[in-house]
Write a protein that holds these residues in place. Structure first.
Motif, PDB file in Angstrom:
ATOM      1  N   ASN A 193       6.130 -10.312  -1.193  1.00  0.00           N
ATOM      2  CA  ASN A 193       5.019 -10.477  -1.524  1.00  0.00           C
ATOM      3  C   ASN A 193       3.880  -9.443  -0.657  1.00  0.00           C
ATOM      4  O   ASN A 193       3.222  -8.515  -1.283  1.00  0.00           O
ATOM      5  N   THR A 194       3.899  -8.921   0.473  1.00  0.00           N
ATOM      6  CA  THR A 194       3.257  -8.143   1.629  1.00  0.00           C
ATOM      7  C   THR A 194       4.344  -6.898   1.555  1.00  0.00           C
ATOM      8  O   THR A 194       5.538  -6.878   1.722  1.00  0.00           O
TER       9      THR A 194
ATOM     10  N   VAL B  96       1.644  -8.049  -4.159  1.00  0.00           N
ATOM     11  CA  VAL B  96       3.135  -7.904  -4.706  1.00  0.00           C
ATOM     12  C   VAL B  96       3.854  -6.813  -3.918  1.00  0.00           C
ATOM     13  O   VAL B  96       3.271  -5.497  -3.634  1.00  0.00           O
TER      14      VAL B  96
ATOM     15  N   GLY C  85       7.793 -14.762  -4.013  1.00  0.00           N
ATOM     16  CA  GLY C  85       8.051 -13.375  -4.309  1.00  0.00           C
ATOM     17  C   GLY C  85       8.415 -13.368  -5.822  1.00  0.00           C
ATOM     18  O   GLY C  85       9.192 -14.390  -6.221  1.00  0.00           O
TER      19      GLY C  85
ATOM     20  N   ALA D  86       2.264 -12.463 -10.182  1.00  0.00           N
ATOM     21  CA  ALA D  86       2.526 -11.313  -9.719  1.00  0.00           C
ATOM     22  C   ALA D  86       3.357 -10.393 -10.656  1.00  0.00           C
ATOM     23  O   ALA D  86       3.164  -9.209 -10.523  1.00  0.00           O
TER      24      ALA D  86
END
Length: 387
Positions: free
Chosen positions: A94-95, A254, A277, A282
């Motif tokens: 994600n990050t 993303v 994730g 995303a």
């Protein structure tokens, strides 16, 4: 600032309510040219129609399954992102910080299972002045005291060398070294460019010593510097790309690491994961981002408009230094003025930018910016510096 939020940011005194392209509008209806682009998270500008269309279409179908089940957007995203990077496989998170942590885990496990480093002895070489995120592991090898003060004890296994110094890098490599983790261009440090040939030298040292080259392209990648990746400026291919920010198109967070199977296959079921994730939303947005980059249009825009930006900044008085690569610039303000003070004056003049490390300002307008808007940015900065 609300009394109900932690004071971990010191934002400029502007409250944004709407945005499109390279422009944002505050709650009072005043418009500003966005010269920060979410630290490169908004490479394609605010509300890019292709990215919004992908998000809207997916919102009407399915947004989250977790990786406990397959979904129909994952394979397309994985295949296209891997192809963009010229690699075999991706592992989405994600990050950006999560992607860096994933790369660290990949490098360590590769070191033990492939290179044969003794258990719990793996080391990773990083650069002074780095910025890779804010988890406790990552700030532990930061040289920024604001980022690390009173957050210890820190994870061992990292060795720091001066940025751009190949001799220091070679001296630091030993039998425990599994990877080097570098930003091709240091973003948070002030868009610090390495010496010519440094990336090529890093690649050669990694090859000579059986060490992975992990390139953190979270800020520098995906078109920002005039190529798909900053490593492309020296035709260097790292073993692992670490990607984030612009990969979500400014719509959703993303991130991902991208590597060949000899590295990626150290992960096995249960060894790493993320609830969000690689979720369908995303993947839909990330695929649209990759499709935008696949045409080469945005890389070309960054090259052409970056030259216009560099030429304009070079003519300004009141700067001690100018560093530009594509549509990414770090400028050092002269005369004892702080970067924060100049950014506040820029805000009042209708341009949003962000200071870093005292007298330095980073400029990173969206890649959809026009020639006229670049000229406006330079002219406004010139007026503020002259005031």
């Amino acid at each position: 600032m609300t009394d109900h939020a932690a004071h971990n940011y010191s934002p400029l005194p502007v409250t944004i309510a709407d945005a499109r392209g390279a422009w944002v509008t505050d709650v009072e209806g005043r418009r500003y040219l966005d010269a920060l682009a979410g630290y490169s998270a908004l490479n394609f500008g605010h509300r890019h129609p292709d990215l919004l269309a992908a998000a809207h279409a997916q919102l009407d179908r399915v947004t989250l399954t977790s990786r406990a089940f397959r979904h129909d957007r994952f394979d397309v995203f994985a295949e296209r992102l891997a192809a963009l990077a010229g690699k075999d496989a991706i592992l989405p998170m994600n990050t950006g910080a999560e992607a860096v942590e994933t790369a660290i885990k990949a490098a360590r496990r590769w070191g033990y299972r492939v290179k044969g480093v003794p258990a719990d002895q793996a080391t990773i070489i990083v650069a002074d002045g780095n910025f890779h995120g804010r988890t406790t592991t990552i700030v532990g090898f930061s040289s920024d005291e604001d980022a690390r003060a009173d957050f210890g004890p820190f994870t061992p296994g990292f060795v720091s060398v001066p940025h751009g110094d190949l001799d220091a890098l070679e001296a630091a490599i030993d039998d425990t070294t599994v990877a080097v983790l570098f930003e091709p261009i240091q973003g948070e440090a002030g868009v610090v460019l390495p010496p010519d040939g440094w990336l090529t030298g890093v690649r050669q040292l990694c090859d000579d010593h059986d060490v992975l080259f992990v390139a953190d392209e979270i800020q520098s990648g995906l078109g920002r510097t005039g190529h798909t990746f900053a490593c492309d400026h020296e035709a260097v291919e790292p073993d692992v790309y670490v990607l984030g920010k612009a990969l979500g198109g400014g719509v959703v967070p993303v991130s991902a690491i991208v590597a060949n199977r000899d590295v990626m296959d150290v992960f096995t079921p249960g060894s790493h994961g993320s609830t969000f994730g690689g979720n369908p939303l995303a993947c839909a947005v990330g695929t649209a981002v990759v499709d935008l980059l696949s045409t080469g249009e945005f890389q070309a825009r960054a090259r052409a408009l970056g030259k216009l930006l560099a030429d304009g900044l070079a003519d300004l008085d009141g700067l001690d230094a100018v560093r530009v690569r594509g549509l990414w610039a770090g400028i050092d303000v002269a005369g004892g003025r702080t970067g924060k003070d100049v950014c506040v004056e820029l805000m009042h003049a209708g341009v949003l930018a962000k200071d870093t490390h005292g007298s330095t300002i980073r400029l990173a307008p969206p890649l959809v910016v026009t020639e006229d808007e670049i000229e406006l940015l330079v002219a406004t900065l010139g007026d503020v510096l002259a005031g």
